[in-house]
Design a protein around this motif. Structure first.
Motif, short mmCIF file in Angstrom:
data_model
loop_
_atom_site.label_atom_id
_atom_site.label_comp_id
_atom_site.label_asym_id
_atom_site.label_seq_id
_atom_site.Cartn_x
_atom_site.Cartn_y
_atom_site.Cartn_z
N ASP A 1 3.11 11.20 -10.55
CA ASP A 1 1.88 10.96 -9.78
C ASP A 1 2.19 9.90 -8.73
OD1 ASP A 1 -0.69 10.66 -8.79
OD2 ASP A 1 -1.42 9.47 -10.48
N GLU B 1 0.83 -1.20 0.00
CA GLU B 1 0.00 0.00 0.00
C GLU B 1 0.87 1.26 0.00
OE1 GLU B 1 -3.27 0.08 -0.05
OE2 GLU B 1 -4.10 -1.68 0.92
N SER C 1 -0.26 9.55 -5.93
CA SER C 1 -1.42 9.78 -5.08
C SER C 1 -2.01 8.47 -4.55
CB SER C 1 -2.50 10.53 -5.85
OG SER C 1 -3.70 10.56 -5.15
N SER C 2 -2.31 8.43 -3.26
CA SER C 2 -2.94 7.25 -2.68
C SER C 2 -4.36 7.08 -3.21
CB SER C 2 -2.96 7.36 -1.15
OG SER C 2 -3.65 8.51 -0.73
N THR C 3 -4.98 8.16 -3.67
CA THR C 3 -6.34 8.07 -4.22
C THR C 3 -6.34 7.41 -5.59
OG1 THR C 3 -6.17 10.30 -5.12
CG2 THR C 3 -7.15 10.08 -2.93
N SER C 4 -5.27 7.64 -6.37
CA SER C 4 -5.19 7.01 -7.69
C SER C 4 -4.68 5.58 -7.61
CB SER C 4 -4.27 7.83 -8.60
OG SER C 4 -2.94 7.82 -8.13
N LYS C 5 -4.14 5.22 -6.45
CA LYS C 5 -3.63 3.87 -6.21
C LYS C 5 -2.63 3.43 -7.26
CE LYS C 5 -7.61 2.30 -3.55
NZ LYS C 5 -8.65 1.27 -3.36
N THR D 1 0.40 6.36 4.23
CA THR D 1 0.71 7.76 4.53
C THR D 1 2.21 8.01 4.52
OG1 THR D 1 0.70 7.28 6.91
CG2 THR D 1 -1.37 8.01 5.92
#
Length: 539
Positions: free
Chosen positions: A222, A65, A224-228, A68
């Motif tokens: 890029d 993952e 971003s944790s949102t884009s995984k 953070t």
């Protein structure tokens, strides 16, 4: 595991269980190879990178993952971020993650030049630039070392360069490395310090942590944790010896084993890490699959500062009680080896430890009878492959007569639960692999047995007589070379095996699967993560 194990920084970083380890052999002592692993040295049969499409894209499935954790190379120790930094950041030297793990000059034009036993010099390579277009200067180099060495930054990497006195600017192109004492692994060890631009890193540390500026062959566009996913693009200003062979890389974050496997089978990705042992046969019909033995391990860590595990007999009893052959054969189909020393048997410094914890329930019960231990709290990380072992470990401990209070959490949560909290746990089962930073025995031991994050905040072992003995032996070995150094490391393996504040249960192979036809130059590594340095793509 997260990077090696998810090891969190004293602040918020996770060490993400560093899993994979090095293949048989980085030079342990005075060998300073002049160049890194070349594409032709790789074991892949998919062709040389010259057959790649210069405008191609590499797409991979990564098991860890984003979380953070930041990317600042001064502090991050997470598996995913460290692997990303292999491609975007450089030290004065680097250690190839592939093959024999040779050290090579990176931002340095050559390996460190020895002036005398306590002085080395490194000259920067010509034309080196950061991703923001600024020139790399010796002021940036000095700043990069100073921030790692500064106690206020709480960088775990400072443990690896304890031999350093200071790094100073000699002139516009050369820095002087001054040592506290003669040390034979300077070239290998300074690779842990990545060179960053002083202006950007000091101006806004949080922004730099989110998207650091490096000098590597790729730059991130890029993360971003949102884009995984993490996206990289070729850095056209790169002037080193390992330029990007693809125009772009996309790393898809896929913690679920079946998701990664299905993506590789359907050609949605070209490579995946952490292949489940049960999936090897099915993947071999469509992909190339290879397991590489390294240092990567599953460990047991004990709360040595509180009852009941301040008593070494209880720690020893736990180790004797675990049927490790059953764990390896049942959970991993033999794709791991029960530990007979701190390092794996293929490691150049290997010596069988004075105490080898073979399965011995009678011995375990005898020790537990002496101490009266009846119950333990076992906290484990929830990595998919770790979850295959922990029920068997729990079963073994219960067979020895113990009541086991069992809990399994994400690795970051495990360390948040125990860090600086002496009453929070009895025993932790987690993965680890500091060999992602280097492979010599001194580095591997210092990660766990010298850094305060582990010895003080987690094990609560710091200050004990065995802790002091280990520090004395580490410092003595660091000043030696050749066989005397190896012998001193052997003494350390013995002491650690007897006292076991943290100890390997087994060393595991790292299994990688990939589309050999579309990734010319690719080779599996024994470390946690994937390396696409010198790798191209036909897509």
């Amino acid at each position: 595991m997260d990077f090696m194990t998810p090891a969190a920084q004293p602040t918020r970083r996770s060490f993400l269980g560093l899993v994979g380890a090095m293949s048989a052999a980085a030079a342990l002592t005075s060998t300073l190879a002049a160049c890194g692993t070349k594409p032709e040295d790789r074991t892949s049969s998919g062709g040389s990178p010259s057959s790649a499409n210069a405008s191609g894209t590499i797409t991979a499935g990564i098991s860890y993952e984003l979380g953070t954790n930041g990317f600042d190379p001064m502090t991050t120790t997470a598996a995913l971020t460290v692997a990303a930094n292999w491609h975007t950041m450089e030290g004065l030297t680097e250690i190839s993650p592939v093959g024999k793990r040779e050290v090579f000059p990176a931002l340095g034009s050559a390996l460190p030049k020895k002036v005398d036993d306590k002085t080395y010099e490194v000259t920067l390579r010509d034309g080196a630039k950061f991703h923001d277009g600024s020139d790399v200067t010796t002021d940036d180099v000095v700043y990069s070392f100073e921030r790692v060495l500064d106690p206020k930054t709480e960088s775990l990497y400072s443990t690896f360069i304890a031999f350093l006195d200071k790094v100073t600017k000699k002139d516009a192109k050369t820095v002087t490395i001054s040592l506290k004492y003669p040390f034979t692994l300077v070239a290998e060890r300074i690779a842990v310090v990545k060179i960053v631009p002083k202006a950007a890193a000091s101006k806004d540390p949080k922004a730099f942590d989110a998207n650091p500026v490096g000098t590597g062959p790729y730059k991130m566009t890029d993360n971003s944790s949102t884009s995984k996913q993490i996206v990289f693009e070729r850095f056209d200003g790169y002037t080193g010896q390992h330029p990007a062979k693809a125009a772009k890389m996309i790393w898809k974050v896929m913690p679920d084993d079946s998701t990664r496997q299905n993506a590789l089978t359907s050609k949605a990705i070209q490579a995946m890490d952490l292949v489940p042992d049960l999936s090897v046969k099915s993947l071999e019909s469509t992909s190339k699959v290879e397991a590489v033995q390294g240092f990567a391990l599953l460990f047991a860590m004990f709360n040595c500062g509180s009852k009941p595990f301040d008593d070494v007999r209880n720690r020893q009893a736990i180790m004797y009680a675990i049927d490790m052959n059953k764990v390896v054969d049942t959970a991993y189909l033999g794709n791991a080896t029960p530990a007979t020393s701190f390092v794996q048997e293929s490691h150049p410094a290997y010596k069988k430890a004075k105490v080898v914890y073979t399965y011995d329930q009678a011995k375990a019960k005898e020790l537990l009878g002496q101490t009266g231990l009846k119950k333990i709290r076992m906290l484990c990380t929830d990595h998919a492959w770790v979850k295959k072992a922990t029920p068997i470990i729990k079963e073994s401990l219960e067979a020895a007569g113990l009541t086991v209070e069992f809990d399994q959490k994400k690795s970051a949560d495990v360390y948040n639960t125990i860090d600086g909290k002496p009453a929070a746990y009895d025993m932790v089962i987690a993965p680890g692999d500091p060999s992602v930073f280097g492979s010599d025995a001194d580095l591997l031991m210092r990660w766990w047995y010298a850094a305060d994050t582990w010895t003080d905040r987690r094990m609560h072992w710091k200050g004990s007589s065995s802790y002091k003995q280990v520090q004395t032996l580490l410092d003595a070995a660091a000043k030696l070379d050749g066989e005397p150094q190896k012998a001193k490391w052997g003494e350390l393996f013995d002491v650690i095996s007897q006292n076991i504040p943290l100890y390997p249960l087994f060393h595991r192979k790292a299994t990688t699967a990939w589309d050999d036809a579309s990734l010319p130059g690719f080779a599996p590594i024994a470390l946690t993560g994937l390396s696409f340095v010198d790798v191209g793509s036909t897509k």
